[in-house]
Design a protein around this motif. Structure first.
Motif, mmCIF file in Angstrom:
data_model
loop_
_atom_site.group_PDB
_atom_site.id
_atom_site.type_symbol
_atom_site.label_atom_id
_atom_site.label_comp_id
_atom_site.label_asym_id
_atom_site.label_seq_id
_atom_site.Cartn_x
_atom_site.Cartn_y
_atom_site.Cartn_z
ATOM 1 N N ALA B 117 3.227 7.440 2.186
ATOM 2 C CA ALA B 117 3.981 6.252 2.590
ATOM 3 C C ALA B 117 3.177 4.985 2.286
ATOM 4 O O ALA B 117 3.718 3.986 1.797
ATOM 5 C CB ALA B 117 4.300 6.328 4.078
ATOM 6 N N GLU B 118 1.882 5.051 2.562
ATOM 7 C CA GLU B 118 0.998 3.918 2.340
ATOM 8 C C GLU B 118 0.968 3.523 0.860
ATOM 9 O O GLU B 118 1.110 2.352 0.499
ATOM 10 C CB GLU B 118 -0.402 4.334 2.788
ATOM 11 N N VAL B 119 0.808 4.539 0.020
ATOM 12 C CA VAL B 119 0.729 4.281 -1.418
ATOM 13 C C VAL B 119 2.078 3.810 -1.956
ATOM 14 O O VAL B 119 2.150 2.912 -2.786
ATOM 15 C CB VAL B 119 0.248 5.549 -2.156
ATOM 16 N N ALA B 120 3.150 4.397 -1.448
ATOM 17 C CA ALA B 120 4.489 4.001 -1.878
ATOM 18 C C ALA B 120 4.723 2.529 -1.568
ATOM 19 O O ALA B 120 5.326 1.799 -2.347
ATOM 20 C CB ALA B 120 5.540 4.856 -1.180
ATOM 21 N N GLU B 121 4.201 2.095 -0.415
ATOM 22 C CA GLU B 121 4.364 0.697 -0.047
ATOM 23 C C GLU B 121 3.544 -0.187 -0.986
ATOM 24 O O GLU B 121 4.003 -1.226 -1.446
ATOM 25 C CB GLU B 121 3.922 0.496 1.399
ATOM 26 N N LYS B 122 2.349 0.273 -1.281
ATOM 27 C CA LYS B 122 1.450 -0.501 -2.131
ATOM 28 C C LYS B 122 2.058 -0.767 -3.515
ATOM 29 O O LYS B 122 1.897 -1.846 -4.074
ATOM 30 C CB LYS B 122 0.131 0.246 -2.278
ATOM 31 N N VAL B 123 2.755 0.228 -4.054
ATOM 32 C CA VAL B 123 3.339 0.030 -5.387
ATOM 33 C C VAL B 123 4.851 -0.242 -5.318
ATOM 34 O O VAL B 123 5.539 -0.166 -6.318
ATOM 35 C CB VAL B 123 3.062 1.238 -6.319
ATOM 36 N N SER B 124 5.343 -0.533 -4.102
ATOM 37 C CA SER B 124 6.766 -0.861 -3.882
ATOM 38 C C SER B 124 7.718 0.206 -4.417
ATOM 39 O O SER B 124 8.562 -0.062 -5.260
ATOM 40 C CB SER B 124 7.120 -2.199 -4.522
ATOM 41 N N LEU B 125 7.554 1.393 -3.895
ATOM 42 C CA LEU B 125 8.426 2.502 -4.318
ATOM 43 C C LEU B 125 9.389 2.934 -3.221
ATOM 44 O O LEU B 125 10.207 3.824 -3.440
ATOM 45 C CB LEU B 125 7.568 3.724 -4.670
ATOM 46 N N GLN B 126 9.285 2.292 -2.043
ATOM 47 C CA GLN B 126 10.001 2.829 -0.871
ATOM 48 C C GLN B 126 11.482 3.092 -1.134
ATOM 49 O O GLN B 126 12.034 4.084 -0.681
ATOM 50 C CB GLN B 126 9.884 1.885 0.337
ATOM 51 N N LYS B 127 12.114 2.181 -1.900
ATOM 52 C CA LYS B 127 13.567 2.287 -2.064
ATOM 53 C C LYS B 127 13.995 3.486 -2.895
ATOM 54 O O LYS B 127 15.143 3.922 -2.819
ATOM 55 C CB LYS B 127 14.091 1.020 -2.748
ATOM 56 N N VAL B 128 13.107 3.981 -3.763
ATOM 57 C CA VAL B 128 13.528 5.040 -4.690
ATOM 58 C C VAL B 128 12.866 6.379 -4.387
ATOM 59 O O VAL B 128 12.935 7.305 -5.189
ATOM 60 C CB VAL B 128 13.223 4.646 -6.151
ATOM 61 N N MET B 129 12.255 6.489 -3.205
ATOM 62 C CA MET B 129 11.467 7.688 -2.910
ATOM 63 C C MET B 129 12.281 8.983 -2.974
ATOM 64 O O MET B 129 11.738 10.055 -3.167
ATOM 65 C CB MET B 129 10.817 7.571 -1.528
ATOM 66 N N ARG B 130 13.600 8.887 -2.764
ATOM 67 C CA ARG B 130 14.388 10.128 -2.739
ATOM 68 C C ARG B 130 15.318 10.295 -3.926
ATOM 69 O O ARG B 130 16.243 11.097 -3.888
ATOM 70 C CB ARG B 130 15.165 10.195 -1.430
ATOM 71 N N GLN B 131 15.084 9.512 -4.976
ATOM 72 C CA GLN B 131 15.877 9.704 -6.197
ATOM 73 C C GLN B 131 15.068 10.545 -7.172
ATOM 74 O O GLN B 131 13.861 10.386 -7.250
ATOM 75 C CB GLN B 131 16.118 8.353 -6.870
ATOM 76 N N PRO B 132 15.736 11.410 -7.931
ATOM 77 C CA PRO B 132 14.976 12.151 -8.943
ATOM 78 C C PRO B 132 14.283 11.178 -9.891
ATOM 79 O O PRO B 132 14.857 10.150 -10.246
ATOM 80 C CB PRO B 132 16.050 12.952 -9.683
ATOM 81 N N ILE B 133 13.069 11.508 -10.285
ATOM 82 C CA ILE B 133 12.272 10.605 -11.120
ATOM 83 C C ILE B 133 12.987 10.271 -12.422
ATOM 84 O O ILE B 133 12.913 9.162 -12.918
ATOM 85 C CB ILE B 133 10.873 11.212 -11.366
ATOM 86 N N GLU B 134 13.747 11.249 -12.969
ATOM 87 C CA GLU B 134 14.405 11.002 -14.260
ATOM 88 C C GLU B 134 15.450 9.887 -14.188
ATOM 89 O O GLU B 134 15.813 9.325 -15.212
ATOM 90 C CB GLU B 134 15.038 12.283 -14.803
ATOM 91 N N THR B 135 15.927 9.569 -12.983
ATOM 92 C CA THR B 135 16.938 8.516 -12.870
ATOM 93 C C THR B 135 16.310 7.130 -12.706
ATOM 94 O O THR B 135 17.013 6.132 -12.649
ATOM 95 C CB THR B 135 17.869 8.764 -11.668
ATOM 96 N N LEU B 136 14.998 7.067 -12.607
ATOM 97 C CA LEU B 136 14.331 5.784 -12.347
ATOM 98 C C LEU B 136 14.122 4.993 -13.638
ATOM 99 O O LEU B 136 14.056 5.560 -14.731
ATOM 100 C CB LEU B 136 12.973 6.015 -11.688
ATOM 101 N N SER B 137 13.990 3.686 -13.474
ATOM 102 C CA SER B 137 13.688 2.832 -14.626
ATOM 103 C C SER B 137 12.233 3.045 -15.038
ATOM 104 O O SER B 137 11.431 3.590 -14.294
ATOM 105 C CB SER B 137 13.910 1.372 -14.260
ATOM 106 N N LYS B 138 11.929 2.576 -16.240
ATOM 107 C CA LYS B 138 10.575 2.747 -16.771
ATOM 108 C C LYS B 138 9.519 2.138 -15.848
ATOM 109 O O LYS B 138 8.453 2.706 -15.636
ATOM 110 C CB LYS B 138 10.506 2.078 -18.142
ATOM 111 N N GLY B 139 9.850 0.973 -15.314
ATOM 112 C CA GLY B 139 8.906 0.283 -14.429
ATOM 113 C C GLY B 139 8.598 1.099 -13.182
ATOM 114 O O GLY B 139 7.454 1.223 -12.766
#
Lengths: 246, 317
Positions: B117-139
């Motif tokens: 959770a800490e690291v996810a916050e650091k890199v601002s990933l909280q919103k996409v934590m439960r989406q499959p990685i393949e659906t995410l943007s390159k960034g």
């Protein structure tokens, strides 16, 4: 040990993260059903047993289905580049090889286990020898392990899953054919002496699967499957070491 | 205490091709080292050896005192690595993936969850934590890769082209992230982008043909440029002839170039052989002779030109 378990869990969960696992299990069960009831003549046989109608088809069924499980094991990692991620984590190569194999083997075991309605059916219809059925399940699972170890090793050779599949089918066939009665006859004519024919025969999965499936759990058959798995996993590690950077 | 990373005569051959040919350097804590070089120069191969993916053909490296060839596991524990292109498991969610990394890095249960959770916050990933990685943007994918690399708060961070293929905004974000992590760590990053080296790095190594061609501070790199401390004058074309004559007399004709100007007038570029500062002299002269100048600028040197010179010739300065 802890690392192996963590890797194993990820691998196994990976099967169920996509529809692939469910599709595979459905096809496996469907084929088992068709072979047992149509080809095997389960009802016509009039015997309360699973041997001739069900287990007898497993060596051939696995030739196609097991490579379908094993083809992605390493080919996918290499294609996606995730192998670099995996191998720079603080884990050892044997842990990686073992965890991938075990996950695939357990997955195959789950698919095999889901054929239990057949076992219920024979028990409902008659009074089968459940010891033999259990031995047959063990034999079938061991054989799946042997094929999987080969498939895993071959999957490490290429980045292309289709090539991995085809090659694995061929290698699996090579380990099946010597046990077929037709091939035995031909071999008996060509090779000089019984011993040589028996030696070739002893390399066949068919031979060892058959003897366990009859209900005789012989140490030699167990050692055979364990050695096949061991040798191919060792080769798997060597292939990874050589090919990982390609 | 010794340097965090010591690389000794590292070599890698693939068949007849020598990818890395005797690279040696040491890196201290708190350094952000920019690894520069053209494609195929051996940057990635060096990084792959350092992170334990490829075994070296010769030489070795020590990370925190652990030899990568004999004590690889201990060395790997100190390193966080973002491989080129940030490969990830497309079917997994960032949450599951980062939890897996946490477990492999020796965290479990509540500790692992908290750290993820800490690291996810650091890199601002909280919103996409439960989406499959393949659906995410390159960034977002790149951020998952970075999160994975920093999850165990490693002392050494190796980033292979961390901003490659990102849009300018995403590049900026990733750079800000790297900057926020630089304290007490060793960060080694490879890049093609020269401005990135200036913006981020405290030290730069340029590698070409598998060898180090220069190892210095980014500021010193600019000083290698023949345009370092050069003075550019912008003036009307009518005036240019006279001024050019005066400058040529003082600095030598070969040191005064006429550049294609961005405006309607003419640009003159004055360089010196020893690259000394000459702005003051020129500006005094301009006042004395009453040149009609539209602009007077000092050049700091062009990194791309230095880069090109160094890697083309492939020899040490």
């Amino acid at each position: 040990m802890r690392n192996t378990i963590v890797l194993f869990k990820r691998e196994l969960a990976g099967y169920f993260a996509t529809p692939v696992a469910y599709v595979f299990i459905c096809i496996f069960l469907l084929l088992c059903g068709i072979l047992t009831f149509y080809m095997g003549g389960f009802f016509e046989g009039g015997q309360a047993t699973l041997g001739p109608a069900f287990f007898e088809f497993h060596p051939i069924l696995y030739i196609v289905l097991i490579p379908a499980i094993s083809m992605r094991l390493w080919a996918e990692e290499r294609k996606q580049g995730t192998i670099e991620l995996l191998m720079t984590l603080p884990v050892t190569l044997p842990q990686l090889v073992l965890s991938k194999f075990l996950a695939a083997w357990v997955f195959a075991g789950i698919a095999l286990g889901l054929t239990f309605p057949l076992w219920l059916t024979v028990n409902y219809l008659g009074d089968p020898d459940n010891g033999v059925i259990l031995a047959s399940y063990v034999a079938s699972w061991l054989m799946a392990g042997g094929y999987l170890a080969m498939g895993a090793c071959i999957s490490a050779v290429t980045k292309n899953q289709v090539i991995a599949f085809v090659l694995a089918v061929i290698v699996c066939l090579l380990f099946l054919i010597p046990g077929l009665p037709q091939v035995q006859e031909v071999l008996a004519g060509v090779l000089p002496g019984e011993t040589l024919v028996d030696a070739v025969k002893s390399f066949s999965f068919m031979t060892h699967f058959g003897s366990i499936a009859r209900g005789v759990i012989d140490l030699r058959d167990l050692v055979f499957f364990a050695s096949v798995i061991g040798v191919f996993l060792f080769l798997n590690a060597i292939v990874i070491e050589l090919k990982k950077a390609d | 205490m010794g340097a965090m990373i010591e690389i000794e005569n590292l070599q890698k051959r693939f068949g007849a091709i020598t990818a890395v040919d005797g690279v040696s350097f040491t890196v201290e804590r708190g350094t952000v080292l920019g690894f520069l070089g053209p494609n195929g120069a051996g940057k990635s191969t060096t990084m792959k050896m350092l992170t334990g993916f490829l075994p070296p053909t010769g030489g070795t490296a020590r990370i925190g005192g652990h030899d990568i060839t004999t004590d690889g596991l201990a060395a790997k524990q100190l390193v966080g690595y973002l491989p080129e292109g940030a490969p990830l498991y497309p079917d997994m969610t960032p949450e599951a993936f980062l939890y897996f990394i946490a477990e492999i890095r020796g965290l479990s249960g509540a500790k692992a969850k908290a750290r993820v959770a800490e690291v996810a916050e650091k890199v601002s990933l909280q919103k996409v934590m439960r989406q499959p990685i393949e659906t995410l943007s390159k960034g977002f994918k790149r951020r998952v890769g970075l999160a994975q690399a920093i999850l165990h708060d490693p002392q050494v961070l190796v980033l292979d082209e961390p901003t490659d293929g990102l849009d300018p905004n995403q590049k900026k974000e990733v750079r800000a992230l790297i900057r926020s992590m630089q304290q007490d760590k060793v960060i080694i990053l490879s890049t093609h982008i020269l401005e990135e080296v200036e913006a981020l790095c405290s030290r730069v190594i340029i590698i070409a043909g598998g060898r180090i061609v220069i190892d210095c501070a980014p500021g010193d790199l600019a000083a290698k440029s023949r345009w370092h401390n050069a003075v550019r004058l912008e003036l009307a074309t009518s005036e240019a002839q006279r001024v050019r004559g005066v400058l040529a007399e003082q600095y030598g004709a070969e040191h005064v170039e006429t550049l294609a100007s961005e405006t309607s007038g003419t640009s003159l570029l004055v360089t010196t052989r020893d690259r000394r500062p000459i702005l003051a002299e020129i500006s005094q002269r301009a006042q004395k002779d009453q040149w009609k100048l539209d602009g007077l600028h000092v050049e700091h040197g062009r990194l791309d030109e230095v880069f090109h010179e160094l890697t083309r010739v492939g020899t040490r300065i």
